[in-house]
Design a protein around this motif. Structure first.
Motif, mmCIF file in Angstrom:
data_model
loop_
_atom_site.group_PDB
_atom_site.id
_atom_site.type_symbol
_atom_site.label_atom_id
_atom_site.label_comp_id
_atom_site.label_asym_id
_atom_site.label_seq_id
_atom_site.Cartn_x
_atom_site.Cartn_y
_atom_site.Cartn_z
ATOM 1 N N GLU A 119 -5.901 -8.807 3.456
ATOM 2 C CA GLU A 119 -4.530 -8.853 3.958
ATOM 3 C C GLU A 119 -4.538 -8.893 5.484
ATOM 4 O OE1 GLU A 119 -1.724 -9.092 2.341
ATOM 5 O OE2 GLU A 119 -2.489 -8.866 0.303
ATOM 6 N N LEU A 151 -0.515 -5.134 7.176
ATOM 7 C CA LEU A 151 -0.282 -4.077 6.199
ATOM 8 C C LEU A 151 1.191 -3.980 5.844
ATOM 9 C CD1 LEU A 151 -1.666 -1.543 4.758
ATOM 10 C CD2 LEU A 151 -0.668 -0.207 6.628
ATOM 11 N N PHE A 190 0.854 -1.189 0.000
ATOM 12 C CA PHE A 190 0.000 0.000 0.000
ATOM 13 C C PHE A 190 0.882 1.230 0.000
ATOM 14 C CE2 PHE A 190 -3.067 3.105 1.238
ATOM 15 C CZ PHE A 190 -4.291 2.607 0.841
ATOM 16 N N ARG A 228 -7.186 -2.520 3.820
ATOM 17 C CA ARG A 228 -6.434 -3.744 4.141
ATOM 18 C C ARG A 228 -7.374 -4.913 4.369
ATOM 19 N NH1 ARG A 228 -6.256 -6.726 8.156
ATOM 20 N NH2 ARG A 228 -7.500 -5.249 9.392
ATOM 21 N N ASP A 253 -6.913 0.937 7.003
ATOM 22 C CA ASP A 253 -7.172 -0.363 7.615
ATOM 23 C C ASP A 253 -8.406 -1.016 7.020
ATOM 24 O OD1 ASP A 253 -8.042 -1.989 10.541
ATOM 25 O OD2 ASP A 253 -6.052 -2.153 9.655
ATOM 26 N N TYR A 297 3.421 -1.277 3.856
ATOM 27 C CA TYR A 297 3.135 0.138 3.553
ATOM 28 C C TYR A 297 4.411 0.868 3.174
ATOM 29 C CZ TYR A 297 1.459 4.955 4.363
ATOM 30 O OH TYR A 297 1.131 6.277 4.235
#
Length: 519
Positions: free
Chosen positions: A222, A225, A113, A217, A214, A227
């Motif tokens: 997932e 995370l 992400f 996610r 979140d 990131y």
């Protein structure tokens, strides 16, 4: 904002794939967007036994991906999220998303992400048009996902009257009357933006964005995370790590914001960072024969240019009917050129602007934002005012601060951060003001910062590293620039190893500067 070049394709060399990322207030251009319709979604309990944030519930709907417009391999979609995470059963809006899927499905690790900068940068555009920012291995091993944060782009953007934005007071205040007028203007602008934007306006803050992340996610299935945030996106990453520490698999914070600073330190350290980068540019020019200012006194040339700008004698290259002010030169033009950094181009620009003119070019300063054909315009600076408590009591305190910045920034006395402080004068208290980080992740966060960063100085990164303690490791790039993941093979490979294989570099690790900086 200076124009950004379109990133080259995946086959380009590492330095060629670099693209400027936005600093604290690189938000003077908006993204055309549509405001989403608010409607309550179907909600369900969080997956995998996750604990909802602040009593909220993660939307159960998955993202409906479809091809993005244009010639690219990206997929676009939306996810319904609550306007107010304290009331998850209330109105929702559509969060705009984009992704590319891993090019080597057999070796896929999961989803990476990306948190865009700004505030105001579009993560959707980063995926659709700027996927070359990410190294080949990351594109092979991860689905790469980003979003337009709430209040930005296609995610219910903060919109305000174009006519009112065009009447923004002069950026440098010279009296208590100016100060009072700016406070009154900010109050009027907030009211206008709130009406035109709708309910998201009061919840366009980074804490709410962290809960949006979140939700994404969870919607993507997932369990944790992975990131990578850049510039203002590091603030989003820090807040997520505070709220959901044990849902962090790996987190890269590149060009690091320090959200523990009060007004004075925020402005002074911003000024020092820009000045340090300008000093590095001057040193380069003194030793590089190809510099357009080589052999001249660069600081004296720049000082004379600022003086001419103060007299209205420096035409704006992009708008011949306007002139560049000292504020525009030292607050935006020079720092933005130092992001890449493009020293050669900055030297050529200074040389061209320093050429004598026949007299004042115009009485209209640069930055005239009148666009009669557009009744509204986006205003991402409103997001910063939801994240930062930066009070200044009166003009006397303001003037003292400006004098202090001038002593620090002898060449660049007006940091970009000053625009944030002025735009937020008189703002109501924020829900989550600056504070020392409280993070307890299972794996240390990886911080990445250059020594000479004009927007997020290296001392911000070291400050955040100290706050994180054993929960953070700083990788220093010994060169210049803002957003340096692709600066060298060293920076890229170290970040890739961390994200793919969870290899944390040793404390005190650094990467040498590129052999030819600034060309």
């Amino acid at each position: 904002m200076l124009p950004r070049s379109k990133p080259p394709g995946p086959g380009a060399a590492p330095r060629a794939t670099r693209r400027r990322t936005s600093g604290v207030v690189a938000v003077l251009a908006g993204v055309a967007a549509t405001v989403a319709t608010l409607a309550p979604p179907a909600l369900a309990a969080p997956p995998d036994g996750a604990t909802p944030a602040r009593g909220g519930t993660v939307p159960a709907t998955a993202v409906d991906w479809h091809p993005c417009p244009g010639e690219n391999d990206a997929q676009c979609g939306t996810l319904s999220v609550p306007v107010d995470w304290d009331h998850p059963g209330g109105p929702t809006f559509e969060l705009a998303l984009a992704r590319t899927v891993a090019t080597d499905p057999a070796a896929r690790v999961g989803t990476l992400f990306f948190g865009p900068g700004g505030p105001g940068d579009s993560g959707v555009e980063r995926i659709v048009d700027g996927i070359g920012r990410f190294g080949p291995e990351l594109r092979e091993r991860f689905d790469i996902v980003s979003f337009d944060p709430r209040g930005v782009g296609r995610s219910s953007p903060v919109r305000c009257s174009a006519e009112l934005l065009a009447r923004r007071p002069a950026p440098v205040l010279t009296s208590q009357a100016d100060f009072d007028a700016t406070v009154a203007y900010n109050r009027q602008l907030r009211a206008d933006c709130r009406v035109r934007t709708g309910p998201v306006f009061d919840h366009a803050d980074t804490s709410s964005m962290a809960r949006d992340v979140d939700a994404v996610r969870a919607a993507l299935g997932e369990p944790k995370l992975t990131y990578h945030g850049s510039s203002y996106g590091t603030l989003l990453g820090q807040r997520y790590a505070e709220l959901f520490p044990h849902r962090v698999r790996a987190m890269v914070l590149e060009s690091v914001m320090d959200h523990s600073l009060g007004t004075r330190d925020f402005l002074n350290t911003s000024t020092a960072a820009a000045q340090d980068s300008f000093d590095a540019f001057v040193d380069w020019c003194d030793r590089t024969e190809s510099c357009a200012l080589h052999g001249r006194d660069v600081r004296a040339t720049w000082a004379e240019l600022l003086a001419r700008a103060g007299r209205g004698e420096v035409p704006d290259p992009k708008n011949p009917a306007a002139t560049l002010t000292p504020y525009a030169l030292s607050g935006f033009l020079a720092p933005r050129a130092l992001y890449d950094p493009d020293y050669a181009d900055l030297a050529q620009t200074i040389a061209a602007l320093s050429a004598p003119t026949s007299g004042p070019a115009s009485t209209a300063p640069t930055g005239d934002r009148t666009r009669a054909e557009q009744p509204t315009r986006v205003n991402p600076l409103a997001i910063a005012c939801r994240d930062w408590h930066l009070p200044i009591r009166d003009y006397r305190e303001y003037a003292a601060q400006v004098r202090e910045m001038a002593r620090i920034g002898t060449d660049l006395p007006y940091p970009q951060a000053l625009a944030v402080v002025e735009s937020c004068l008189g703002s109501p208290p924020v829900e989550h003001p600056q504070h020392r980080l409280r993070v307890d992740t299972d794996r240390p966060l990886l911080l990445l910062n250059s020594v000479h960063d004009p927007a997020t100085g290296h001392d911000w990164a070291t400050g955040v590293a100290r706050q994180l303690g054993r929960h953070g490791v700083l990788l220093t790039y010994e060169g210049a620039g803002h957003g340096v993941y692709s600066a060298t093979a060293c920076t890229r490979s170290t970040v890739d190893r961390y994200l793919v294989d969870l290899v944390v570099p040793a404390r005190g690790a650094s990467c040498p500067a590129a052999a030819e900086p600034g060309v």
